[in-house]
Scaffold this active site. Structure first.
Site: not given
Ligand code: PLP
Length: 382
Positions: A108, A180, A55, A205
Site C-alpha cells: 500500500y 498486511d 487511551r 475494508k
Molecule cells: C492494503 C491496505 N492496507 C492499509 C490501508 C490503510 O488503511 P486505513 O485507511 O484504515 O488507514 C489501506 C487503505 O486503503 C489498504 O488498501
C-alpha cells in the site's frame, strides 16, 4: 448459553467474548462510551487495574480485539484508529535508528511512504523488493535487517509472497515479519499459523464492511511483542474509539457471508473479463492463469475482491473507460458493500502502469456489474 467452539471461525465471530452475564444478558454487549475507569479509593497505590484510562484500553474495543486474535489464532490483538496507525505502530515498535527494513514494493502506497520518508528520517534504512521469490529476501538482507514487511496479496497488482518460506528465513536471521493481511481477511489467510509474527488489517475494508469506519488491528503472539506494540499505541495515542470498536464488531459479524459473495462475484467477473479483446491481462490470484495461483491455493482458504485489469489502450483510453462506468464509484477504497473503481496512475506517481485499473466488486448484482464493465470496455479504441 450457546456452546461455541473457539477454534471455529463462524462460532468465534458470532459468540466468542460476548459475555452475556456481564451485560444483563444483552445479546449485543453495550458500548463503553467512556474515557476513564475510576479506581475505588481502597485500591489506591495497589497494582494497575484492568481498565484505567481510555487511551490504553476500552472494554468495547477489547471485545473486537479478542475476536480478531481468536480468528488469527494469535494470543493478542490491538485495535487502532486506522489501518495506517496499526502499520506504523508495529513498524515503530520493532525498529530503531540504524536498523534496516526489507519491504515489498507493491505494498500500500502510504505504507511505503511511511517506511521511506518517516522511518528514513530517523535513520532507518530500507530496501524494496517485488517479494515474489524468497531469493530476493535473502539478497536484500543486511546484518542490521530487523523487519520483513509483507503484503500478500498486494492490493494493487495482487502479487503474493510465500509466507512460510519468508517466515522461516526470518526466524533463521532473527528478523520480525509483519504482513498486511487485509485482502484475504482473517478468515481466508492466517499468517501467524504460517510463522509470521504480526498480522495487520485495515478494518476500514472488509471487517468494517459498510464504508462507515476507519480502523485497524494487529495480531501477534507473546507478551513481549504485545507490550511493545501496545506501548507505541498508548504513547502515540492511536487506540480505536469505542463507537468504531462497536461498529467493527458489528461489521465482523456479517463478514463471512459478505466476503463469500464478494469473492464469488469477483472471480466470476474476472474469469469472464480474461477473454475480452480489450483486456491484456486480469490480475486475480484466484484465476488459474495467475502466476501466484498455486501459492495462493496453498496458503489461503478463499479469495475476495478487488482485482485489477490491464487495458489494451493508453492513459486517455483508460480514463474514458472509467468515466463510462455507471455502477462503479471512483475512489481509493475497497472492501465495502459497493463496487469501486480506482485508476492508480494519476494518484500514485510510482503506480505500475497507466492502463492498470483496480475493480472492487461490491454486493450488487453480478450480471449488472458485468454488463456495465463490458459496455464500457466495448467502447475502447473505437
Ligand atoms: C492494503 C491496505 N492496507 C492499509 C490501508 C490503510 O488503511 P486505513 O485507511 O484504515 O488507514 C489501506 C487503505 O486503503 C489498504 O488498501
Amino acid at each position: 448459553m450457546y456452546n461455541f467452539h473457539d477454534d471455529n471461525d463462524l462460532d468465534i465471530i458470532a459468540h466468542f467474548g460476548d459475555d452475556y452475564e456481564k451485560h444483563n444478558d444483552a445479546v449485543i454487549p453495550p458500548i463503553y462510551m467512556t474515557s476513564l475507569h475510576v479506581t475505588p479509593k481502597e485500591a489506591v497505590g495497589g497494582p494497575p487495574r484492568e481498565y484505567f484510562y481510555g487511551r490504553g484500553d476500552n472494554p468495547t474495543v477489547e471485545l473486537f480485539e479478542k475476536k480478531i486474535a481468536a480468528l488469527e489464532r494469535a494470543e493478542h490483538a490491538l485495535a487502532f484508529g486506522s489501518g495506517m496507525a496499526a502499520i506504523s505502530s508495529c513498524l515503530l515498535a520493532n525498529l530503531s535508528a540504524g536498523d534496516h527494513v526489507v519491504a515489498v514494493d507493491t505494498a500500500y502506497g502510504p505504507t511505503r511512504m511511511f517506511i521511506s520518508q518517516h522511518l528514513g528520517k530517523f535513520g532507518i534504512e530500507n530496501t524494496f523488493i517485488p517479494g515474489d521469490d524468497i531469493a530476493q529476501f535473502e539478497a536484500a538482507c543486511r546484518p542490521n535487517t530487523k523487519v520483513f514487511y509483507l503484503e500478500s496479496p498486494s492490493s494493487m497488482v495482487f502479487l503474493l509472497q510465500d509466507l512460510r518460506a519468508v517466515a522461516a528465513l526470518a526466524a533463521k536471521r532473527g528478523v520480525v515479519t509483519m504482513i498486511d493481511n487485509s485482502w484475504a481477511t482473517p478468515l481466508y489467510q492466517k499468517p501467524i499459523t504460517l510463522g509470521v509474527d504480526i498480522s495487520i488489517h485495515t478494518v476500514s475494508k472488509y471487517i468494517g464492511g459498510h464504508s462507515d469506519i476507519i480502523a485497524g488491528v494487529a495480531s501477534m503472539n507473546g507478551e513481549e511483542m504485545w507490550s511493545r506494540v501496545r506501548d507505541v499505541r498508548s504513547q502515540f495515542g492511536g487506540i480505536l474509539g469505542p463507537m468504531e470498536g462497536w461498529l467493527a464488531t458489528r461489521g465482523l459479524r456479517s463478514m463471512p457471508l459478505r466476503i463469500r459473495e464478494h469473492g464469488r462475484s469477483a472471480l466470476e467477473i474476472a474469469r469472464r473479463l480474461e477473454t475480452h479483446p480489450n483486456i491484456a491481462r486480469v490480475r486475480h490470484p484466484g484465476l488459474d492463469s495467475d502466476p501466484g495461483h498455486g501459492l495462493a491455493v496453498r496458503q489461503m482458504a478463499g479469495f475476495t475482491s478487488p482485482f485489477s485489469i490491464e487495458l489494451r489502450c493508453g492513459t486517455e483510453g483508460a480514463r474514458e473507460f472509467v468515466k463510462r462506468l455507471k455502477c462503479f464509484n471512483l475512489g481509493p477504497s475497497w472492501g465495502g458493500f459497493e463496487s469501486m473503481v480506482t485508476m492508480p496512475y494519476p494518484i500514485m506517481p510510482d503506480a505500475p502502469q497507466s492502463n492498470l485499473i483496480r475493480l472492487h466488486i461490491g454486493l450488487e448484482d453480478t450480471e449488472t456489474l458485468y454488463a456495465d464493465l463490458t459496455a464500457s470496455l466495448n467502447e475502447i479504441n473505437k
